[in-house]
Design a protein around this motif. Structure first.
Motif, PDB file in Angstrom:
ATOM      1  N   CYS A 141       0.828  -1.213   0.000  1.00 50.05           N
ATOM      2  CA  CYS A 141       0.000   0.000   0.000  1.00 50.05           C
ATOM      3  C   CYS A 141       0.860   1.260   0.000  1.00 50.05           C
ATOM      4  N   ILE A 142       1.884   1.294   0.854  1.00 52.66           N
ATOM      5  CA  ILE A 142       2.732   2.485   0.883  1.00 52.66           C
ATOM      6  C   ILE A 142       3.581   2.568  -0.390  1.00 52.66           C
ATOM      7  N   GLU A 199      13.730   1.751  -0.972  1.00 47.08           N
ATOM      8  CA  GLU A 199      13.814   1.037   0.301  1.00 47.08           C
ATOM      9  C   GLU A 199      12.560   0.183   0.541  1.00 47.08           C
ATOM     10  N   ILE A 200      11.407   0.744   0.174  1.00 46.65           N
ATOM     11  CA  ILE A 200      10.146  -0.001   0.324  1.00 46.65           C
ATOM     12  C   ILE A 200      10.137  -1.219  -0.601  1.00 46.65           C
ATOM     13  N   ARG A 226       9.731  -5.101   0.478  1.00 49.01           N
ATOM     14  CA  ARG A 226       8.719  -5.971  -0.135  1.00 49.01           C
ATOM     15  C   ARG A 226       9.353  -7.266  -0.640  1.00 49.01           C
ATOM     16  N   GLU A 227      10.507  -7.161  -1.276  1.00 48.77           N
ATOM     17  CA  GLU A 227      11.183  -8.361  -1.778  1.00 48.77           C
ATOM     18  C   GLU A 227      11.557  -9.297  -0.632  1.00 48.77           C
ATOM     19  N   ALA A 228      11.970  -8.731   0.490  1.00 50.46           N
ATOM     20  CA  ALA A 228      12.317  -9.559   1.645  1.00 50.46           C
ATOM     21  C   ALA A 228      11.090 -10.303   2.162  1.00 50.46           C
ATOM     22  N   VAL A 277       5.065   0.150  12.124  1.00 52.44           N
ATOM     23  CA  VAL A 277       6.027   1.155  11.643  1.00 52.44           C
ATOM     24  C   VAL A 277       5.588   1.727  10.296  1.00 52.44           C
ATOM     25  N   VAL A 278       5.150   0.852   9.391  1.00 54.27           N
ATOM     26  CA  VAL A 278       4.725   1.304   8.063  1.00 54.27           C
ATOM     27  C   VAL A 278       3.493   2.195   8.167  1.00 54.27           C
ATOM     28  N   TYR A 279       2.508   1.800   8.970  1.00 59.15           N
ATOM     29  CA  TYR A 279       1.297   2.605   9.122  1.00 59.15           C
ATOM     30  C   TYR A 279       1.613   3.994   9.693  1.00 59.15           C
ATOM     31  N   LYS A 280       2.475   4.031  10.708  1.00 60.82           N
ATOM     32  CA  LYS A 280       2.808   5.322  11.325  1.00 60.82           C
ATOM     33  C   LYS A 280       3.502   6.249  10.335  1.00 60.82           C
ATOM     34  N   PHE A 281       4.411   5.685   9.552  1.00 63.48           N
ATOM     35  CA  PHE A 281       5.100   6.543   8.587  1.00 63.48           C
ATOM     36  C   PHE A 281       4.164   6.951   7.448  1.00 63.48           C
TER      37      PHE A 281
END
Length: 896
Positions: free
Chosen positions: A8-9, A39-40, A44-46, A72-76
């Protein structure tokens, strides 16, 4: 679920980088968004690597890490979306004009550089921890289900099975078939809890089968199977004597086990049951020798692909109403206890509420057997599908159902849970669901490998997601209603897991919206299942407090009374507003300030304001009507001319409205679906501005005195990408005799795959304008789309057609010239064709299913004769022709 959050991000950043409306200010950190995006992608690949390591990792540790990633993703994401929203709202003037200018907004990201740097650092740390866990899994707990190995006692108590006697008899005959001496692999496939294992045990314990085979083995594989344990179990069942093999190590012991099993089975006629197989590439079958003596291997699986290339596969069906009640009655009362007729009537309704799934029936029956057997209580359970009895049953069933969800690939998990946002037993509107998945930013770039024939959705990854979910037996295809849905047991699981994983939160009643003081109520998606709640002030306040919500899904029953959405002004980060179950009497102007909105669907009969163009992120625009109003040509309803400035639009569905005449520079380059428009949207000027449209739906409401011809198809050939065309006249006017159709047929683009026509009244001779289309696979004709007593299909027509559906016509004879059928035809259906007397009998091997529903008895006779002759002609095939005949006047179904 962390995978979906990251996707989503990723989509948010991708839109930011590619937007024609945003110019990122070049300051000291011009590459900050690009660096963040890379970086995202790396994270995602990981996360994608999880699918490859699923059977060896410690799920408790992985889920802990994934929960941290989600937070962490939601907060950012909140930080970056709020920053974008604040900048745009500060730039926009409070003064609303009728013609807002198109603007390119400048976005300064320097202010959030510190947040970005901190986020990137945390992503690197989480990625290292996640990768380390995948590569160096911690020891497993027993309860993690590392491997399962089960056997049954072939001489012990028989497994009790209620129902499925037809399938039992058919499969038993297959196992005992003396005409096939080669080793045969038979597969029983179906949803978890449908009775595959019970059916397999019942077959093994049948006296004829038990005596027919001289060696019997039954092992359960499971999703985390280990070959060494399974091979040891098989060998012990064949020869329980201790062996020196156990002292060996590594590959040597595996090779020795395989060799010993093969030697033990040599010359024997064996029946080996591999229960609960998950891996379609299971090589275990290959170690069993084929001595041409009638040996059999019986598999059970909830994964359709497992049995795809085997000799013989059966989809275990759900129990019918009678079987369901028989099973429930036996579980609750046994064979001795008597009960009243009134209690039986309530019991039958309770059994029906279990939707034919034996595991649900048995579990509910167990709960009821320990409860009071009063009529009042049973009526209460029968009348409420969300009664605590069913919820308790679903909780008890979770250990069986949960692996079906837990072992889904990463890209399917969020898509599956999202279906639970709709009502229980809701028949899915697949195109709408695919659009919602896309707007939500769920993963859509997975490589798709499918053996299915190409369809109108071949370019839409999400269509294959639906197919995958069906093949994983978590989504059902309802053949009667020809649609997809969730079984209630999985619907309950979806809601439970969605709340746990912060995917969506559902408001079913007032209490759900009233949070304790101090509670941080910030769901990602809000699902309103009872639209009356929107009329309650406390609910308004609760929803308004959820300021970071991204989606508002109003999925309750249709609500025609006025409710306010004034709380929308507080939901500035909203991306999805789905409200097709609420009637709006006035356009909710709060909507036009939701600049991050990607998906908007409303029921509204009035004119759409020009300010809609402020939604420059909008990709899906859907306006339904509460009332269908027949308007004269002089009083047609058009979208505002500003619609041409909304360059991101992919999908427009505006029932009863048309695109306005385009001006200079007008263009919708991303538009691929245009639905609900009339002939005024099919002019040359309009179509030349939407050349990438792949799906076009034309809807016509005729005035009672209409006589002038309408040009719907004159310029359709301009749409070189068109895959699907539907055209229907909602209120057709038919007159006796030969009448020129109001919508003349014209040349269609050769790209067309699917064509649906209704109410147009063409003579069958006009079919020659359609039959040469080289890619046409699906043809549906309804409500006298074509008229006349005879339709003859000539040689070399419909060379690609696989599906034909004809409903409500005066056709009497359907024939093939020279007995030559369309070569690819797989399915045809005639429905409500009361005059139909003749159906061709000369179909090829491609035919799979024939349906004759509420038609002339002579047509039914033809269909039965077709099946008889086809089965005889192609007796060498492993399947027979499926014939479904229904006659309402007989008050019953005839299924062959």
């Amino acid at each position: 679920m962390a995978y979906a959050a990251v996707c989503c991000i990723e989509q948010t950043l991708k839109r930011l980088l590619n937007s024609s409306h945003i110019s990122i200010v070049q300051n000291s950190s011009p590459q900050i968004i690009n660096l963040l995006y890379e970086e995202i992608l790396s994270l995602r690949e990981a996360l994608k690597e999880f699918d490859e390591c699923r059977i060896i990792v410690d799920m408790k540790m992985v889920k802990t890490l994934e929960a941290e990633i989600i937070d962490v993703v939601y907060k950012f994401e909140d930080v970056i979306d709020l920053h974008i929203s604040n900048q745009f709202h500060s730039l926009q003037s409070d003064e609303e004009t009728d013609h807002p200018p198109l603007m390119v907004h400048s976005l300064d990201v320097q202010e959030i550089k510190q947040d970005v740097d901190s986020f990137i650092e945390m992503v690197e740390k989480m990625k290292r921890a996640y990768t380390h866990e995948l590569c160096n899994p911690t020891p497993h707990d027993e309860e993690d289900g590392f491997f399962i190995s089960t056997r049954i006692d072939f001489g012990g108590n028989e497994s009790n099975m209620v129902g499925l006697s037809d399938q039992f008899t058919r499969i038993k005959g297959r196992l005992l078939n003396s005409s096939q001496s080669e080793r045969m692999v038979v597969c029983l496939a179906g949803m978890a809890g449908i009775g595959k294992t019970t059916l397999a045990k019942k077959l093994c314990q049948d006296p004829l089968i038990a005596s027919h085979f001289s060696a019997h083995v039954f092992v359960t594989i499971g999703p985390k199977w280990r070959s060494i344990y399974t091979l040891i179990d098989i060998l012990k069942q064949l020869d329980p004597r201790p062996r020196e093999i156990m002292l060996l190590e590594g590959e040597e012991v595996l090779d020795c086990l395989k060799r010993s099993i093969s030697e033990s089975l040599k010359g024997l006629r064996y029946l080996i049951v591999l229960d609960d197989v998950w891996n379609e590439e299971l090589e275990l079958v290959n170690i069993f020798p084929d001595d041409k003596n009638g040996s059999r291997v019986l598999l059970t699986t909830r994964i359709e692909e497992v049995g795809k290339f085997l000799n013989c596969g059966y989809n275990v069906r759900f129990l019918d109403k009678k079987e369901s009640w028989d099973l429930l009655r036996e579980k609750v009362f046994g064979e001795e206890e008597s009960f009243s007729y009134a209690l039986e009537r309530a019991g039958k309704k309770i059994a029906e509420n279990c939707e034919g799934l034996p595991l649900t029936i048995v579990t509910v029956g167990d709960i009821l057997s320990k409860s009071e057997k009063t009529l009042e209580y049973w009526n209460e359970v029968a009348d409420e599908k969300q009664h605590s009895v069913y919820k308790d049953a679903y909780d008890q069933m979770s250990n069986v159902l949960y692996p079906s969800y837990d072992y889904l690939p990463q890209h399917l998990k969020a898509c599956f849970l999202y279906i639970g946002a709709f009502q229980q037993s809701y028949m899915l509107h697949v195109p709408r669901l695919m659009n919602l998945w896309s707007a939500e930013g769920f993963p859509d770039s997975e490589p798709i490998l499918s053996s299915d024939p190409p369809t109108i959705y071949a370019s839409n990854t999400y269509y294959y997601y639906i197919c995958e979910l069906r093949r994983k037996s978590v989504v059902l295809f309802d053949r009667k209603q020809r649609g997809y849905r969730l079984h209630s047991s999985f619907w309950y699981l979806c809601n439970k897991e969605a709340a746990k994983n912060k995917l969506f939160y559902a408001l079913n009643c007032r209490a759900d919206a009233l949070r304790e003081e101090g509670t941080n109520f910030q769901p990602r998606r809000l699902c309103i299942r009872n639209n009356v709640l929107l009329a309650i002030e406390e609910v308004h306040d609760s929803v308004a407090s959820a300021s970071t919500v991204r989606s508002l899904l109003c999925t309750g029953p249709f609500h025609q009374y006025y409710v306010s959405l004034s709380f929308l002004k507080h939901l500035r980060l909203l991306r999805v507003l789905h409200a097709l179950s609420i009637r709006f009497y006035e356009f909710p102007m709060e909507v036009v300030k939701l600049v991050q909105l990607r998906y908007l669907s409303l029921i509204y009969d009035g004119d759409i304001p020009p300010l809609i163009s402020k939604l420059w992120n909008l990709e899906y625009l859907i306006f339904g009507r509460h009332l269908s109003i027949i308007k004269s040509v002089a009083n047609l309803s058009y979208l505002p001319v500003e619609i041409w400035t909304m360059k991101e639009l992919k999908h427009i569905n505006v029932m009863g409205r048309d695109l306005p005449h385009p001006g200079e520079g007008s263009l919708l380059p991303n538009l691929v679906e245009l639905i609900g428009v009339g002939p005024q949207s099919c002019t040359k000027d309009v179509l030349e501005k939407i050349l990438n449209v792949m799906i076009l739906g034309i809807h016509i409401n005729l005035a009672h005195d209409a006589s002038e011809q309408l040009s719907c198809f004159d310029h359709i050939s301009h749409l070189r990408q068109l895959k699907t065309l539907t055209c229907d006249i909602a209120n057709p006017i038919f007159k006796a005799g030969v009448v020129t159709p109001l919508v003349p047929l014209s040349d269609f683009p050769s790209s067309l795959i699917r064509l649906e026509l209704s109410g147009l009244g063409y003579p069958w001779e006009e079919m020659r304008k359609i039959s040469p289309l080289p890619n046409l696979q699906f043809l549906k004709l309804e409500c006298y789309a074509f008229r006349g007593p005879k339709w003859e299909v000539r040689d070399n027509e419909f060379q690609s057609l696989s599906v034909l559906h004809i409903e409500d016509t005066d056709l009497e004879q359907w024939t093939f010239r020279n007995f030559s059928s369309p070569p690819e035809i797989m399915f045809f259906c005639f429905e409500h064709c009361y005059k139909l007397k003749e159906i061709p009998l000369t179909f090829g091997k491609s035919l799979r299913t024939v349906e004759v529903l509420d038609c002339n008895p002579l047509a039914v006779n033809c269909a039965n004769k077709l099946k008889e002759e086809w089965d005889d002609k192609y007796s060498d095939l492993d399947f027979s022709l499926c014939l479904n005949v229904r006659s309402s006047w007989d008050d019953g179904n005839i299924n062959s």
